[in-house]
Design a protein around this motif. Structure first.
Motif, PDB file in Angstrom:
ATOM      1  N   THR A  91     -59.616   4.158  27.850  1.00 43.18           N
ATOM      2  CA  THR A  91     -60.825   3.762  28.562  1.00 43.18           C
ATOM      3  C   THR A  91     -60.741   4.197  30.023  1.00 43.18           C
ATOM      4  OG1 THR A  91     -59.903   1.618  29.176  1.00 43.18           O
ATOM      5  CG2 THR A  91     -61.111   1.732  27.083  1.00 43.18           C
ATOM      6  N   TYR A 122     -68.226   0.126  34.024  1.00 44.71           N
ATOM      7  CA  TYR A 122     -67.892   1.065  32.948  1.00 44.71           C
ATOM      8  C   TYR A 122     -66.385   1.081  32.653  1.00 44.71           C
ATOM      9  CZ  TYR A 122     -72.578   2.747  34.001  1.00 44.71           C
ATOM     10  OH  TYR A 122     -73.934   2.827  34.210  1.00 44.71           O
ATOM     11  N   ASN A 124     -64.425  -0.310  30.609  1.00 48.33           N
ATOM     12  CA  ASN A 124     -63.964  -0.281  29.218  1.00 48.33           C
ATOM     13  C   ASN A 124     -64.617   0.812  28.382  1.00 48.33           C
ATOM     14  OD1 ASN A 124     -62.171  -2.537  29.499  1.00 48.33           O
ATOM     15  ND2 ASN A 124     -63.951  -3.891  29.487  1.00 48.33           N
ATOM     16  N   GLN A 125     -65.304   1.729  29.058  1.00 51.45           N
ATOM     17  CA  GLN A 125     -65.931   2.844  28.344  1.00 51.45           C
ATOM     18  C   GLN A 125     -64.936   4.000  28.196  1.00 51.45           C
ATOM     19  OE1 GLN A 125     -68.948   2.912  26.962  1.00 51.45           O
ATOM     20  NE2 GLN A 125     -69.417   0.833  27.668  1.00 51.45           N
ATOM     21  N   TYR A 126     -65.051   4.721  27.087  1.00 55.68           N
ATOM     22  CA  TYR A 126     -64.223   5.905  26.863  1.00 55.68           C
ATOM     23  C   TYR A 126     -64.896   7.115  27.516  1.00 55.68           C
ATOM     24  CZ  TYR A 126     -61.420   3.146  23.659  1.00 55.68           C
ATOM     25  OH  TYR A 126     -60.589   2.190  23.134  1.00 55.68           O
ATOM     26  N   ASN A 128     -65.973   9.948  26.587  1.00 57.00           N
ATOM     27  CA  ASN A 128     -67.135  10.572  25.946  1.00 57.00           C
ATOM     28  C   ASN A 128     -68.418   9.768  26.122  1.00 57.00           C
ATOM     29  OD1 ASN A 128     -66.590   8.475  24.212  1.00 57.00           O
ATOM     30  ND2 ASN A 128     -66.673   9.699  22.338  1.00 57.00           N
ATOM     31  N   ARG A 129     -68.304   8.565  26.677  1.00 59.38           N
ATOM     32  CA  ARG A 129     -69.471   7.726  26.955  1.00 59.38           C
ATOM     33  C   ARG A 129     -69.869   7.790  28.429  1.00 59.38           C
ATOM     34  NH1 ARG A 129     -72.160   6.470  22.647  1.00 59.38           N
ATOM     35  NH2 ARG A 129     -72.972   4.579  23.677  1.00 59.38           N
ATOM     36  N   LEU A 130     -69.161   8.629  29.192  1.00 59.67           N
ATOM     37  CA  LEU A 130     -69.409   8.755  30.628  1.00 59.67           C
ATOM     38  C   LEU A 130     -69.984  10.129  30.952  1.00 59.67           C
ATOM     39  CD1 LEU A 130     -66.032   7.277  31.929  1.00 59.67           C
ATOM     40  CD2 LEU A 130     -68.214   6.058  31.731  1.00 59.67           C
ATOM     41  N   SER A 131     -70.829  10.189  31.974  1.00 59.71           N
ATOM     42  CA  SER A 131     -71.382  11.474  32.411  1.00 59.71           C
ATOM     43  C   SER A 131     -70.288  12.307  33.073  1.00 59.71           C
ATOM     44  CB  SER A 131     -72.520  11.243  33.408  1.00 59.71           C
ATOM     45  OG  SER A 131     -72.013  10.719  34.627  1.00 59.71           O
ATOM     46  N   GLN A 135     -66.925  10.984  35.012  1.00 61.79           N
ATOM     47  CA  GLN A 135     -65.585  11.405  34.607  1.00 61.79           C
ATOM     48  C   GLN A 135     -64.793  11.930  35.807  1.00 61.79           C
ATOM     49  OE1 GLN A 135     -65.298  13.958  31.154  1.00 61.79           O
ATOM     50  NE2 GLN A 135     -67.039  12.956  30.155  1.00 61.79           N
TER      51      GLN A 135
END
Length: 247
Positions: A91, A122, A124-126, A128-131, A135
């Motif tokens: 994450t 964000y 706990n987001q991976y 591929n879920r971030l712009s 990133q």
């Protein structure tokens, strides 16, 4: 000693063209010193050895004749690449914590950095879920997490939207100002170099030499549309062209 000293007597890459072996000379007698806390941009044309130089300073490339003397051999060196290189299975907060995962306060450090870069929602987001911009912010936070003495950045804002790159440059200065590590920032964008650096070192085509080592005296924050900025860009552009001609 509060300096980073680099002396590269010779750096070559073997080349194979049309079944013939040849040698490509990258650096010959390239020497410079960077003081502790300085933000230095290396500016030069594509293929002049800028990334090779960062790899040598970081220790990733040891195949050269010369030496790199750091003011603290036990110091931490961070490296931010042209793409974020986040671990897809971790994450956002886990990526930031990765270089400091053995520290007891790694969670606190990572959370503080997430707040600094405005991405605490964000955590706990991976990846591929971030712009792409998010990133890169995570990648920058990860680079600063170990509180490095030296931070190397290889065109980290290339190929992204102008508005996002502008915000990332401001964020970089904000994070750098906390503890003032040495920053070595590679770019082929003169506007970017002037906006960020205390000092700009201009490199030639191969074999790469220092054409000009210039101290930037503009106060921060720097506006690319200001008269002083435009005037300095014009001066540096004309000066480097003159130096190239003389060389």
């Amino acid at each position: 000693m509060n300096e980073l000293n680099i002396e590269i007597k010779k750096k070559v890459f073997p080349l194979k063209t049309q079944n013939k072996q040849s040698i490509n000379l990258i650096f010959k007698n390239l020497n410079f010193t960077i003081k502790r806390g300085q933000f230095v941009s290396f500016f030069g044309p594509s293929g002049c050895g800028k990334t090779t130089l960062l790899n040598i300073i970081s220790g990733l490339d040891k195949n050269f004749d010369g030496w790199v003397k750091k003011y603290n051999q036990a110091s931490h060196t961070s490296y931010m690449f042209q793409n974020p290189r986040l671990f897809p299975w971790l994450t956002a907060i886990e990526n930031i914590k990765y270089p400091i995962k053995k520290k007891k306060n790694s969670e606190k450090i990572a959370n503080n950095l997430l707040k600094k870069i405005g991405l605490e929602k964000y955590k706990n987001q991976y990846p591929n879920r971030l712009s792409g911009g998010m990133q890169r912010r995570i990648s920058m936070a990860r680079a600063f997490a170990p509180n490095p003495n030296i931070l190397l950045l290889d065109e980290p804002f290339i190929s992204i939207d102008k508005k996002i790159s502008n915000s990332l440059r401001k964020l970089l200065i904000q994070l750098w100002r906390r503890n003032k590590p040495i920053i070595i920032f590679v770019t082929h964008d003169l506007d970017e170099a002037i906006e960020l650096a205390d000092r700009i070192i201009f490199l030639s085509n191969l074999p790469s030499k220092i054409l000009l080592d210039y101290k930037v005296n503009l106060s921060r924050p720097r506006n690319q549309n200001s008269k002083n900025f435009i005037s300095l860009k014009r001066l540096l552009s004309s000066t480097t062209k003159t130096v190239k001609t003389k060389k």
